[in-house]
Scaffold this motif. Structure first.
Motif, PDB file in Angstrom:
ATOM      1  N   UNK A  51     -25.331   0.792 -15.344  1.00  0.00           N
ATOM      2  CA  UNK A  51     -26.287   1.295 -14.371  1.00  0.00           C
ATOM      3  C   UNK A  51     -25.546   1.956 -13.211  1.00  0.00           C
ATOM      4  N   UNK A  52     -25.800   3.245 -12.963  1.00  0.00           N
ATOM      5  CA  UNK A  52     -25.160   3.927 -11.819  1.00  0.00           C
ATOM      6  C   UNK A  52     -25.628   3.308 -10.497  1.00  0.00           C
ATOM      7  N   UNK A  53     -24.723   3.205  -9.555  1.00  0.00           N
ATOM      8  CA  UNK A  53     -25.034   2.649  -8.241  1.00  0.00           C
ATOM      9  C   UNK A  53     -24.384   3.519  -7.170  1.00  0.00           C
ATOM     10  N   UNK A  54     -24.862   3.353  -5.942  1.00  0.00           N
ATOM     11  CA  UNK A  54     -24.261   3.988  -4.769  1.00  0.00           C
ATOM     12  C   UNK A  54     -23.618   2.892  -3.931  1.00  0.00           C
ATOM     13  N   UNK A  55     -22.322   2.994  -3.722  1.00  0.00           N
ATOM     14  CA  UNK A  55     -21.599   1.947  -3.011  1.00  0.00           C
ATOM     15  C   UNK A  55     -21.371   2.335  -1.556  1.00  0.00           C
ATOM     16  N   UNK A  56     -21.106   1.313  -0.753  1.00  0.00           N
ATOM     17  CA  UNK A  56     -20.836   1.512   0.666  1.00  0.00           C
ATOM     18  C   UNK A  56     -19.495   0.922   1.047  1.00  0.00           C
ATOM     19  N   UNK A  57     -19.485   0.155   2.139  1.00  0.00           N
ATOM     20  CA  UNK A  57     -18.244  -0.408   2.656  1.00  0.00           C
ATOM     21  C   UNK A  57     -17.826  -1.627   1.845  1.00  0.00           C
ATOM     22  N   UNK A  58     -16.558  -2.022   2.034  1.00  0.00           N
ATOM     23  CA  UNK A  58     -16.000  -3.206   1.372  1.00  0.00           C
ATOM     24  C   UNK A  58     -15.288  -4.062   2.408  1.00  0.00           C
ATOM     25  N   UNK A  59     -15.227  -5.381   2.144  1.00  0.00           N
ATOM     26  CA  UNK A  59     -14.535  -6.266   3.081  1.00  0.00           C
ATOM     27  C   UNK A  59     -13.242  -6.766   2.471  1.00  0.00           C
ATOM     28  N   UNK A  60     -12.519  -7.584   3.243  1.00  0.00           N
ATOM     29  CA  UNK A  60     -11.210  -8.063   2.790  1.00  0.00           C
ATOM     30  C   UNK A  60     -11.335  -9.050   1.636  1.00  0.00           C
ATOM     31  N   UNK A  61     -12.512  -9.652   1.430  1.00  0.00           N
ATOM     32  CA  UNK A  61     -12.705 -10.552   0.297  1.00  0.00           C
ATOM     33  C   UNK A  61     -13.012  -9.811  -0.997  1.00  0.00           C
ATOM     34  N   UNK A  62     -13.094  -8.507  -0.954  1.00  0.00           N
ATOM     35  CA  UNK A  62     -13.335  -7.732  -2.159  1.00  0.00           C
ATOM     36  C   UNK A  62     -14.801  -7.539  -2.497  1.00  0.00           C
ATOM     37  N   UNK A  63     -15.707  -7.820  -1.564  1.00  0.00           N
ATOM     38  CA  UNK A  63     -17.129  -7.593  -1.788  1.00  0.00           C
ATOM     39  C   UNK A  63     -17.495  -6.183  -1.338  1.00  0.00           C
ATOM     40  N   UNK A  64     -18.346  -5.511  -2.124  1.00  0.00           N
ATOM     41  CA  UNK A  64     -18.703  -4.115  -1.885  1.00  0.00           C
ATOM     42  C   UNK A  64     -20.208  -4.008  -1.700  1.00  0.00           C
ATOM     43  N   UNK A  65     -20.613  -3.201  -0.711  1.00  0.00           N
ATOM     44  CA  UNK A  65     -22.023  -2.917  -0.528  1.00  0.00           C
ATOM     45  C   UNK A  65     -22.563  -2.076  -1.692  1.00  0.00           C
ATOM     46  N   UNK A  66     -23.784  -2.378  -2.134  1.00  0.00           N
ATOM     47  CA  UNK A  66     -24.502  -1.544  -3.090  1.00  0.00           C
ATOM     48  C   UNK A  66     -25.735  -1.004  -2.373  1.00  0.00           C
ATOM     49  N   UNK A  67     -25.686   0.272  -2.029  1.00  0.00           N
ATOM     50  CA  UNK A  67     -26.762   0.865  -1.246  1.00  0.00           C
ATOM     51  C   UNK A  67     -27.985   1.175  -2.102  1.00  0.00           C
ATOM     52  N   UNK A  68     -27.781   1.414  -3.382  1.00  0.00           N
ATOM     53  CA  UNK A  68     -28.913   1.671  -4.277  1.00  0.00           C
ATOM     54  C   UNK A  68     -28.462   1.416  -5.707  1.00  0.00           C
ATOM     55  N   UNK A  69     -29.435   1.013  -6.557  1.00  0.00           N
ATOM     56  CA  UNK A  69     -29.148   0.832  -7.977  1.00  0.00           C
ATOM     57  C   UNK A  69     -29.230  -0.595  -8.455  1.00  0.00           C
ATOM     58  N   UNK A  70     -29.182  -1.602  -7.537  1.00  0.00           N
ATOM     59  CA  UNK A  70     -29.221  -3.001  -7.935  1.00  0.00           C
ATOM     60  C   UNK A  70     -30.195  -3.762  -7.049  1.00  0.00           C
ATOM     61  N   UNK A  71     -30.701  -4.849  -7.598  1.00  0.00           N
ATOM     62  CA  UNK A  71     -31.577  -5.734  -6.849  1.00  0.00           C
ATOM     63  C   UNK A  71     -30.935  -7.112  -6.758  1.00  0.00           C
ATOM     64  N   UNK A  72     -31.310  -7.833  -5.716  1.00  0.00           N
ATOM     65  CA  UNK A  72     -30.793  -9.177  -5.539  1.00  0.00           C
ATOM     66  C   UNK A  72     -31.173 -10.056  -6.725  1.00  0.00           C
TER      67      UNK A  72
END
Length: 396
Positions: free
Chosen positions: A346-367
């Motif tokens: 599934x294509x997604x749009x990503x945003x910022x990332x933190x030092x723990x390696x977690x990445x924002x998903x701005x669109x394409x996924x649901x909680x």
């Protein structure tokens, strides 16, 4: 009673062995071979506010560097300091041979004396011309009065008038000569002062307190005007000239906290802070430059590489996934979503990332959706998977 032929018995045994081997091969292929399910670990999409980070590579630089050298060409006579020496402002560093500078100063001093003598002569000539002018003015006035009383002829008056004009012109010429002589003396004095300053500049001194980091020239080396002989830095003012990817540098600003790891101290990170961002970016490498201040205690070598991680301001709550779950397939950025035991990219749009390696998903996924975090090998939509808690090597 009939017995099977010996040849037929061997054939059936061979068929049985081959069938057993085929079954074993199929079992191995389906369980652990290329046709076996691929072991994967899953991650659940969670909504959270992350504090993004920005990673960059830089080198330690001195904020203030003094490159000390002569203002005129010459040969290095002596060097009084070595690399690693701490110096104070005004301390002698080196001396350059003056070559013919002393003789030029002596000759210029003679020229200054001659110019001063010419100026005195011009002043005396001006005084004489002024005296002649005053006398001619007095005589011309007396002749005018006598002419009015009829005691002298008009020719005598014209003679006095002409003498007054000659005296006035002589006074103007003497004044001009004095001005020229004064200018010559001033020029000679300025040239002499310049030579004296050049002579003084051949004795190189430290412009400020600091540490000697380079000896660019050694005794006997001929240097040109402006060429550095010694380089001095201020060890109390170091920073890291760091390069950041322009596509991820949104929010980078002075004052943000940073974590610095020097290559020589990989196990000892220490705190830093963004001092400034450069107004000119690198258009070739598409990187943004920033200066990172830090306090490493012991002085690191100037030029040493460092890894810098800047903590950016927190962002709003959005779905997040581990960075390892993000893939780029056929020009699209996306994740492998697991639903009903099957894979779907599934294509997604990503945003910022933190030092723990977690990445924002701005669109394409649901909680709450589940995505592949790690896999033993590459995946396709037809790949059979086996969900495990931990892959070999410890990846979860």
């Amino acid at each position: 009673m009939k017995f099977p032929l010996p040849g037929n018995h061997r054939t059936w045994m061979l068929i049985a062995v081959l069938a057993s081997l085929g079954v074993a091969f199929a079992y191995v292929a389906l369980r652990s071979g290329p046709l076996a399910p691929v072991s994967v670990t899953l991650a659940t999409v969670e909504e959270r506010a992350i504090a993004p980070s920005l990673f960059g590579i830089g080198a330690v630089e001195a904020r203030y560097t003094h490159r000390v050298g002569p203002t005129t060409a010459g040969r290095v006579r002596t060097l009084l300091v070595d690399v690693g020496d701490h110096v104070v402002a005004g301390q002698p560093l080196a001396e350059i041979e003056p070559i013919d500078l002393d003789e030029r100063i002596t000759a210029q001093q003679g020229a200054e004396g001659r110019a001063a003598a010419l100026e005195r002569t011009a002043r005396a000539q001006l005084a004489d011309a002024d005296a002649r002018l005053r006398l001619a003015r007095t005589q011309a006035g007396r002749a005018e009065r006598l002419f009015e009383g009829g005691w002298v002829s008009e020719a005598a008056v014209e003679t006095r008038r002409q003498e007054l004009q000659v005296a006035d012109a002589g006074s103007a010429a003497a004044l001009a000569n004095l001005a020229a002589a004064s200018q010559d003396r001033g020029r000679a004095g300025a040239e002499g002062a310049a030579l004296v300053r050049q002579r003084a500049n051949l004795r190189l001194v430290a412009p400020a307190d600091g540490l000697v980091v380079r000896r660019v020239a050694e005794p006997g080396t001929t240097v040109v005007a402006g060429q550095a002989v010694v380089e001095i830095i201020d060890p109390a003012n170091l920073w890291i000239n760091t390069r950041f990817d322009q596509t991820q540098s949104t929010g980078l600003a002075p004052g943000l906290r940073a974590q610095v790891v020097l290559r020589s101290r990989s196990g000892t990170p220490f705190e830093g802070r963004v001092i400034r961002t450069e107004p000119m970016a690198d258009a070739v490498t598409e990187e943004l430059l920033a200066k990172i201040g830090f306090d490493a205690g012991d002085l690191p070598p100037v030029g040493e590489l460092a890894e810098v991680t800047v903590t950016l301001p927190p962002v709003r709550r959005t779905p997040t996934v581990p960075n390892a779950a993000i893939h780029r397939i056929e020009g699209q950025t996306g994740v492998w979503v697991v639903a009903d035991g099957r894979l779907r990219f599934r294509p997604v749009t990503t945003g910022a990332a933190d030092v723990q390696g977690m990445v924002q998903v701005l669109s394409g996924l649901e909680q709450g959706e589940r995505v592949v975090a790690h896999s033993q090998r590459g995946l396709t939509a037809r790949t059979r998977i086996r969900i495990v808690d931990t892959l070999s090597g410890g990846r979860r």
